[in-house]
Scaffold this active site. Structure first.
Site, PDB file in Angstrom:
ATOM      1  N   GLY A   1       0.863  -1.195   0.000  1.00 35.35           N
ATOM      2  CA  GLY A   1       0.000   0.000   0.000  1.00 35.35           C
ATOM      3  C   GLY A   1       0.886   1.227   0.000  1.00 35.35           C
ATOM      4  O   GLY A   1       0.617   2.192   0.699  1.00 35.35           O
ATOM      5  N   GLY A   2       1.957   1.156  -0.808  1.00 39.33           N
ATOM      6  CA  GLY A   2       3.033   2.155  -0.762  1.00 39.33           C
ATOM      7  C   GLY A   2       2.692   3.484  -1.397  1.00 39.33           C
ATOM      8  O   GLY A   2       3.505   4.385  -1.398  1.00 39.33           O
TER       9      GLY A   2
ATOM     10  N   PHE B   1      -3.892  -5.463  -0.748  1.00 43.40           N
ATOM     11  CA  PHE B   1      -3.274  -5.941   0.498  1.00 43.40           C
ATOM     12  C   PHE B   1      -4.188  -6.788   1.385  1.00 43.40           C
ATOM     13  O   PHE B   1      -3.756  -7.291   2.420  1.00 43.40           O
ATOM     14  CB  PHE B   1      -2.602  -4.815   1.291  1.00 43.40           C
ATOM     15  CG  PHE B   1      -3.399  -3.577   1.615  1.00 43.40           C
ATOM     16  CD1 PHE B   1      -4.696  -3.631   2.069  1.00 43.40           C
ATOM     17  CD2 PHE B   1      -2.782  -2.327   1.496  1.00 43.40           C
ATOM     18  CE1 PHE B   1      -5.401  -2.481   2.391  1.00 43.40           C
ATOM     19  CE2 PHE B   1      -3.473  -1.159   1.823  1.00 43.40           C
ATOM     20  CZ  PHE B   1      -4.787  -1.233   2.264  1.00 43.40           C
TER      21      PHE B   1
ATOM     22  N   ARG C   1       3.143   1.697   5.948  1.00 41.98           N
ATOM     23  CA  ARG C   1       3.170   3.063   6.474  1.00 41.98           C
ATOM     24  C   ARG C   1       1.826   3.742   6.228  1.00 41.98           C
ATOM     25  O   ARG C   1       1.335   3.792   5.100  1.00 41.98           O
ATOM     26  CB  ARG C   1       4.280   3.894   5.832  1.00 41.98           C
ATOM     27  CG  ARG C   1       4.411   5.268   6.532  1.00 41.98           C
ATOM     28  CD  ARG C   1       5.500   6.126   5.950  1.00 41.98           C
ATOM     29  NE  ARG C   1       5.102   6.764   4.722  1.00 41.98           N
ATOM     30  CZ  ARG C   1       5.718   7.821   4.188  1.00 41.98           C
ATOM     31  NH1 ARG C   1       6.763   8.345   4.817  1.00 41.98           N
ATOM     32  NH2 ARG C   1       5.324   8.341   3.055  1.00 41.98           N
TER      33      ARG C   1
ATOM     34  N   HIS D   1      -3.585   2.577  10.428  1.00 38.07           N
ATOM     35  CA  HIS D   1      -4.367   3.588  11.173  1.00 38.07           C
ATOM     36  C   HIS D   1      -5.596   4.066  10.390  1.00 38.07           C
ATOM     37  O   HIS D   1      -6.466   4.702  10.957  1.00 38.07           O
ATOM     38  CB  HIS D   1      -3.489   4.752  11.659  1.00 38.07           C
ATOM     39  CG  HIS D   1      -3.162   5.784  10.633  1.00 38.07           C
ATOM     40  ND1 HIS D   1      -2.543   6.960  10.943  1.00 38.07           N
ATOM     41  CD2 HIS D   1      -3.344   5.810   9.289  1.00 38.07           C
ATOM     42  CE1 HIS D   1      -2.394   7.677   9.842  1.00 38.07           C
ATOM     43  NE2 HIS D   1      -2.856   6.996   8.826  1.00 38.07           N
TER      44      HIS D   1
END
Ligand SMILES: C[S@@+](CC[C@H](N)C(=O)[O-])C[C@H]1O[C@@H](n2cnc3c(N)ncnc32)[C@H](O)[C@@H]1O
Length: 458
Positions: A241-242, A296, A311, A315
């Site tokens: 999920g870059g 993902f 990253r 959240h």
């Protein structure tokens, strides 16, 4: 209720702590100055403090916050807290009007000491804001040390507001991300949290953000020094999920031996390719960086890599989705369990009570376990995330529970000297997913039976 003697003792011990921490900060400044590690730079946002300075600063902030709480009249303190958004609004206005840049431009020759008159700031070609109203906005911020009124009706930048001069990313973050997106979202937060139905929704598209912007859509809005990236040699980093690969791009420039695989959704991968072609085509052409479409929530197609980065991913998600993402990654760690790891890069929420699984993270007494005031931003950000994604910032204890349920374990929390920390996960004991799901279903049944019984009694 604290007795007067307890209050006296607490205040004295906090003042001692404040004094010791201040001395530590002074010593760090003097050492930095002697090493001509530009003192000026250290006051700017983005520079990384030494470990000693970082520790002393958060102790100082935590102690100062507790002293304010002990000394201030409780009603006055609550009123101040309830109205604090006005300070934020004043900052949004000042940045939107370009005040820090104007103050810097007009003062170039005298180093900003003389200041700029309110009359000059209010001119149509400058801000065009009514002088009296602009004065109120700036004085509110002077009180918070953001600007200074150097003579009556004349304002100048302070070290804090200088950080905004020509700093487009920070200006955009304050005026747009906070001043529009988060502010509007926060206005709707009470409607969601206090609503008997909405309060229980975990749907990512049923947040205060959708209410605030009347949209069914969602939005998708650094850590390089405090993790031993160099020790990874020529390892492969999978940026899950870059996005367009912002973190990978920074790491690729800093650590030329590392290799990268950036995974995201199709449109994002297309955009990422354009970004890399412009920013670092050599890495792309040499095959050091690869891009790949990958969802993902499905099993990781590149097993055995040394590092899988997540990253700003977890959240944004509720617990159930986090579990799916972590479970989809676990099989990839089975090939090289002694070296493969998952690095979660998010703010680690720390409560005033502290962590039970990682007590070493807790501040020493009498400070609140999360260093109190030093953690205020993390908690405000948690509310912002809650208002936007039904995601949440998590404590290390919460991450430990999720990791365990996914057959992983928290190896270490890397306390990075910034807002975002790294939580390193390694392979843990396998979890019988079916049994787990059965147990969850049984628990749900018990809960719904209880609800029915409670309902029938009414
Ligand atoms: C907040 S962004 C973080 C991007 C990046 N990790 C960073 O730190 O800059 C979340 C990213 O997750 C991606 N994403 C969302 N759902 C996804 C999915 N099901 N599979 C893969 N990527 C996804 C989004 O496209 C977006 O790029």
């Amino acid at each position: 209720m604290l007795s007067i003697q307890d209050k006296v003792q607490q205040l004295r011990s906090l003042v001692r702590l404040l004094s010791d921490a201040s001395e530590e900060v002074i010593q760090s400044w003097l050492i930095d100055d002697a090493l001509s590690n530009s003192f000026e730079d250290d006051t700017k946002s983005g520079s990384i403090p030494s470990h000693r300075l970082f520790e002393a600063r958060r102790t100082l902030l935590g102690a100062a916050g507790m002293i304010i709480d002990i000394v201030q009249d409780p009603q006055a303190r609550l009123m101040e807290l309830a109205a604090q958004f006005y300070e934020a609004r004043a900052l949004h206005i000042a940045v939107q009007a370009g005040i820090p840049d104007i103050l810097a431009e007009d003062n170039e020759e005298d180093g900003g000491e003389k200041g700029v008159s309110l009359e000059a700031l209010a001119l149509a070609g400058r801000t065009g804001i009514n002088a009296q109203k602009l004065g109120s906005v700036l004085r509110c911020l002077c009180t918070a040390h953001v600007f200074s009124e150097v003579s009556p009706d004349t304002f100048a930048n302070t070290p804090t507001s200088k950080c905004l001069v020509n700093n487009e990313p920070l200006q955009a973050w304050i005026s747009h991300t906070m001043g529009v997106l988060s502010y509007e979202t926060s206005r709707k937060l009470p409607e969601v949290v206090l609503d008997p139905t909405r309060t229980h929704s975990q749907a990512p598209l049923e947040t205060a953000f959708q209410l605030a912007f009347d949209t069914p859509l969602s939005i998708w809005p650094p850590l390089y020094a405090d993790y031993p990236w160099a020790e990874l040699g020529d390892a492969t980093i999978v940026d899950v999920g870059g996005g367009v690969g912002g973190m990978s791009l920074d790491l690729a420039r800093m650590y030329p031996r590392l290799r990268f695989l950036i995974q995201d959704q199709p449109d994002v991968v297309t955009e990422a390719r354009l970004v890399w072609q412009k920013e670092y085509s050599e890495a792309l052409n040499a095959g050091r960086v690869q891009l790949m479409v990958h969802d993902f929530f499905t099993e990781q197609p590149f097993p055995g890599a040394e590092v899988y980065i997540l990253r700003y991913i977890l959240h944004d998600q509720n617990d159930k989705n986090c579990l799916k993402i972590l479970r989809a990654l676990r099989p990839a760690l089975l090939i090289q369990p002694e070296t493969s790891r998952i690095l979660i890069c998010d703010q680690i929420l720390h409560t005033t009570f502290g962590s039970t699984t990682f007590p070493a993270l807790n501040a020493p007494a009498p400070l609140p376990a999360n260093y109190g005031d030093a953690s205020r931003f993390a908690h405000m950000w948690d509310l912002s995330i809650m208002g936007t994604f039904t995601g949440k910032e998590r404590t290390v204890d919460e991450l430990s529970v999720l990791a365990k349920k996914a057959g992983l374990r928290v190896e270490k929390v890397w306390v990075c000297r910034g807002l975002v920390w790294i939580t390193e996960l390694r392979l843990g004991e396998e979890v019988d997913e079916e049994l787990e799901e059965d147990l969850e279903e049984a628990q749900r049944d018990v809960e719904s039976d209880t609800e029915v019984e409670e309902g029938s009694e009414e």
